[in-house]
Design a protein around this motif. Structure first.
Motif, short mmCIF file in Angstrom:
data_model
loop_
_atom_site.label_atom_id
_atom_site.label_comp_id
_atom_site.label_asym_id
_atom_site.label_seq_id
_atom_site.Cartn_x
_atom_site.Cartn_y
_atom_site.Cartn_z
N UNK A 180 34.78 32.50 35.95
CA UNK A 180 35.21 33.84 35.56
C UNK A 180 34.04 34.66 35.03
N UNK A 181 33.97 35.92 35.42
CA UNK A 181 32.88 36.80 35.01
C UNK A 181 33.14 37.38 33.63
N UNK A 182 32.13 37.33 32.77
CA UNK A 182 32.23 37.92 31.44
C UNK A 182 32.39 39.43 31.55
N UNK A 183 31.54 40.07 32.40
CA UNK A 183 31.58 41.52 32.52
C UNK A 183 32.88 42.02 33.12
N UNK A 184 33.36 41.36 34.20
CA UNK A 184 34.60 41.78 34.84
C UNK A 184 35.79 41.60 33.90
N UNK A 185 35.78 40.52 33.11
CA UNK A 185 36.86 40.30 32.15
C UNK A 185 36.84 41.35 31.05
N UNK A 186 35.64 41.69 30.58
CA UNK A 186 35.52 42.73 29.55
C UNK A 186 36.04 44.06 30.06
N UNK A 187 35.74 44.38 31.31
CA UNK A 187 36.23 45.63 31.89
C UNK A 187 37.75 45.60 32.03
N UNK A 188 38.30 44.45 32.47
CA UNK A 188 39.75 44.33 32.59
C UNK A 188 40.45 44.44 31.26
N UNK A 189 39.89 43.81 30.22
CA UNK A 189 40.49 43.90 28.89
C UNK A 189 40.44 45.33 28.37
N UNK A 190 39.32 46.00 28.58
CA UNK A 190 39.20 47.38 28.12
C UNK A 190 40.29 48.26 28.74
#
Length: 612
Positions: A180-190
């Protein structure tokens, strides 16, 4: 297929830089083969690929494999005792099920199930362990939702690094092992938090923190937070990239960039780069445009500027200097820059062609979405990015990276301990980090949508994993591992950095002697590893990639040499290597038939030191 998933393999026990040694402690159990017998009950044993000498308390047979327990009281050489009622076997036969069950019985642990599976795994990996390690590891496997084959390498790595066998540590190391990507997850959570911000100050603060971090991580300036798809800030990075190509050294890309600017109405048909630079300089110097100039280049009005005035510089020098320092991370900045490039005319009247900055932005947006075949090469160059595009983040040099790491909160616990020692309460600065806000958000919001909870917990565990993976301090060296989200095209990807360096007397990394590995996944180049080695400020760089060396690769060397020279470094070599087995260094060799790199014990290291 060449694999560059370094994080997953580090969790499995592979360290690309350090050669591990073994540290035997009283009470640990391991399996070893007798290779030589010496007088005085001394023997040489082989444990995996390592050789060690030890005192034995029994008469053993050379060439046979035994289970040993480390005894207390050994001075210099470990004292070993053979486990009773566990018959010896040949090395070729491996750990037999009946022997595994006998070992569990000797340790007073249940036979079968997770205990037996984990013991079998540790035996195959030649890893010494204690009874407490084995019991705690089996319990973690029971609690985990991961399959046993995924859990056991994580537990193995926790043992190797001497980490606490706790559920929190297991989750952190498990998050490191996930694809799982840290950046993609951060964008999804945002984006998910946007639905919770009403009446929830923690969600609003966390959303703002994630938005700020991701915006700094977007070299193209195309990340929009709560903006419409046609909002101009998302185009700023592309526009800046086009301008950079105008002054670039590739005539074909320069002409393509000028063609796009003509279509936008920035310059007229038939006009070239010199016309663009001339009208830009004239617009910058006009008094009525000084408000726009101050917004885009505040450093010109700081009072600290020295050197030749802009009016005395050539158009090309003004263009190059200002485009290298422009700040487009503000609302309306792109329209202001477009207006200056068009000659600084009244935005409502437009230029000689009747075009306005907003019309130009709309034309750029259409080009970005259609990408005609004739300019796809240009778009690829702009997307892959030039170093100057990181100026879009509003940061200079390594300051951006340093600030980003501080905002991640990788020193969160250390700061808490320091405050506790001083008798201070947690302050607002403590929560001004991603880790601090994630912890507060999860603690104060017990009923969250499942997607939000999972994403927040993953980010928190991954941050803790970075901290744990950077705890491997060996003597005078310091080891750091972290990931930085970078937007490539339309999605965020993770750039993994592994940094090893000597420590100075004050504890900081010696920038004269270090090694940095970058693990990237690029749109055109795919999986790429960049190995940077620095000795006495002499830099050697090797790029590992599946494809053949691009023709333009060596053209980067003069630019790289000059950039390094500005930082007082000397480039000694720049190499491109395809990851064939014979050409790769040992830590980057893929194992045939396996989608992951080989484990540390399979790398053929010989003659390791044994640390007692």
């Amino acid at each position: 297929m060449f694999q560059a998933n370094v994080v997953s393999n580090l969790v499995r026990g592979l360290d690309p830089i350090h050669t591990k040694s073994v540290n035997l402690r009283p009470g640990q159990v391991f399996q070893g083969t007798i290779t030589h017998l010496y007088p005085g009950q001394l023997a040489q044993l082989q444990m995996g690929n390592m050789q060690l000498s030890a005192h034995l308390e029994a008469q053993l047979e050379k060439g046979r494999q035994y289970w040993f327990r480390v005894q207390a009281g050994g001075e210099g050489i470990p004292r070993l005792k053979v486990l009773e009622n566990v018959p010896p076997q040949t090395r070729e036969s491996g750990a037999q099920p009946q022997n595994i069950q006998q070992v569990l019985r000797q340790l007073g642990l249940p036979q079968g199930g997770n205990h037996e599976r984990l013991l079998q795994h540790l035996s195959q990996q030649n890893l010494p362990f204690s009874r407490a390690n084995l019991a705690a590891g089996a319990e973690l496997m029971q609690q985990s939702q991961l399959a046993a084959r995924e859990s056991m390498p994580i537990i193995q790595n926790m043992m190797q690094q001497g980490l606490p066998m706790s559920r929190d540590v297991f989750q952190a190391m498990g998050a490191m092992a996930q694809n799982q990507s840290f950046g993609a997850t951060a964008e999804g959570l945002m984006q998910q938090l946007g639905q919770l911000t009403s009446g929830n100050p923690q969600a609003a603060q966390l959303q703002q923190m994630l938005g700020n971090m991701l915006q700094r991580s977007d070299p193209m300036g195309m990340t929009s937070f709560g903006q419409s798809p046609t909002d101009t800030p998302r185009l700023a990075g592309v526009f800046h990239g086009l301008i950079q190509q105008v002054q670039g050294g590739n005539p074909q890309l320069q002409e393509q960039a000028l063609s796009v600017l003509r279509d936008m109405g920035v310059i007229r048909s038939g006009e070239g780069a010199q016309t663009l630079m001339d009208q830009f300089k004239a617009a910058v110097l006009r008094p009525e445009n000084q408000a726009m100039v101050q917004t885009l280049w505040p450093q010109l009005f700081s009072g600290n500027q020295a050197g030749m005035p802009l009016s005395q510089m050539s158009s090309q020098a003004v263009f190059t200097m200002l485009m290298g320092q422009v700040q487009l991370n503000q609302s309306g900045a792109m329209e202001s820059l477009t207006q200056l490039l068009m000659g600084g005319q009244n935005p409502s009247q437009g230029n000689q062609q009747g075009n306005t900055p907003l019309m130009a932005v709309d034309s750029l947006d259409r080009w970005l979405h259609t990408q005609p075949a004739a300019t796809q090469q240009l778009m690829a160059a702009v997307t892959e990015g030039r170093p100057q595009q990181f100026m879009m983040a509003g940061s200079q040099d390594v300051a951006m990276l340093r600030q980003f790491l501080q905002q991640m909160g990788l020193q969160h616990e250390q700061q808490m301990v320091q405050q506790f020692d001083k008798g201070e309460q947690m302050n607002a600065r403590q929560l001004d980090t991603l880790k601090g806000q994630l912890m507060q958000f999860l603690q104060q919001n017990q009923s969250l949508p499942q997607a939000v909870q999972q994403q927040a917990e993953f980010l928190l565990s991954r941050l803790t994993g970075y901290q744990l993976m950077s705890m491997d301090q060996q003597g005078p060296t310091q080891h750091l591992l972290f990931q930085v989200p970078v937007k490539m095209g339309d999605v965020f990807q993770d750039m993994t950095l592994q940094w090893d360096g000597r420590k100075k007397s004050d504890g900081t990394i010696d920038e004269n002697h270090c090694r940095i590995l970058f693990y990237l996944h690029l749109t055109e180049l795919d999986e790429t590893v960049i190995d940077v080695q620095i000795q006495k400020r002499v830099v050697s760089i090797t790029v590992f990639n599946d494809i053949e060396k691009p023709e333009a690769f060596q053209l980067l060397q003069p630019l790289l040499e000059s950039q390094l020279k500005e930082k007082d470094y000397h480039l000694s070599s720049l190499k491109w290597q395809q990851p064939e087995t014979d050409s790769l260094p040992p830590h980057l060799k893929p194992q045939p038939g396996d989608s992951l790199w080989r484990n540390h014990d399979d790398q053929g290291y010989q003659g390791m030191d044994v640390r007692i």
